[in-house]
Scaffold this motif. Structure first.
Motif: not given
Length: 228
Positions: A76-88, A14-20
């Motif tokens: 999943s934790i790593f990917m969510a953190a990485h994408i969020t740091f790249l673009n909140v 969900t978090l990465v989808f919002f990031g996308l």
């Protein structure tokens, strides 16, 4: 899969989808690519399990991380953190380049942790499946060397990409810091695997693994279920 692991994976998707969605609204091209790749990657283990429910014993060690719920959760934790740091999501904020110069510290730490547990499981399952009888020290040594190799190669890759992506420039000190954080991730992985046996055990056989197809490889053990 445990209920809390399902919840973590769903939250990460969900978090990465919002990031996308956020990067599509006002992100740079590299952020869009990273978010899209991250979102797809979060579904890859589920897809592999669905289309290949009974993997061959011959290739089992190489694909076993796809069937490990714990690794799936950590990834999943790593990917969510990485994408969020790249673009909140929805605030047009790139922590890496705008606010926090050390935003890549947790990413490299989590990346080192996840990469090592993946490499280590491949080596561990290779020793078990092919009856190599490698010691724990040798298994950890091989997987740690692979982690260091990938980490160093990645830093050289970033240097090679700087002409096209100048924002990838980092000082030698920063690159050294990245590798150190990956080593700290490795040390955390050691503690997880040995102290709480998560995402797997170095001693106990793979739990809840899929039923494996028989193989003609003579050195493989015979049971239908992987025993270790």
């Amino acid at each position: 899969m445990k209920a809390w692991e399902k919840a973590v994976i769903l939250a990460a998707r969900t978090l990465v989808f919002f990031g996308l969605i956020s990067t599509l609204m006002y992100g740079k091209f590299d952020q869009i690519i990273a978010a899209a790749a991250g979102f797809v990657a979060l579904f890859v283990p589920s897809i592999v399990r669905r289309i290949y429910p009974h993997p061959s014993r011959r290739i089992w060690p190489w694909i076993s991380p796809f069937y490990n719920d714990g690794i799936y959760t950590l990834f999943s934790i790593f990917m969510a953190a990485h994408i969020t740091f790249l673009n909140v999501p929805f605030v047009h904020l790139d922590l890496y380049n705008q606010v926090w110069g050390y935003a890549d510290v947790p990413s490299h730490y989590l990346g080192g942790l996840v990469t090592w547990v993946i490499f280590n499981e491949v080596v561990l399952e290779s020793s078990r499946t092919y009856n190599l009888n490698w010691s724990h020290r040798r298994i950890i040594g091989i997987s740690f060397f692979a982690l260091l190799l990938v980490g160093v190669v990645w830093e050289f890759f970033e240097v090679a990409m700087q002409p096209a992506m100048p924002w990838l420039y980092e000082s030698l000190r920063n690159k050294t810091q990245d590798v150190v954080m990956e080593v700290l991730g490795f040390l955390t992985g050691i503690l997880l695997v040995y102290r709480i046996e998560y995402p797997y055990s170095m001693i106990k056989p793979f739990s809840n693994g899929p039923e494996l197809k028989k193989s003609s490889v003579g050195t493989l053990s015979s049971p239908e279920k992987l025993r270790g």
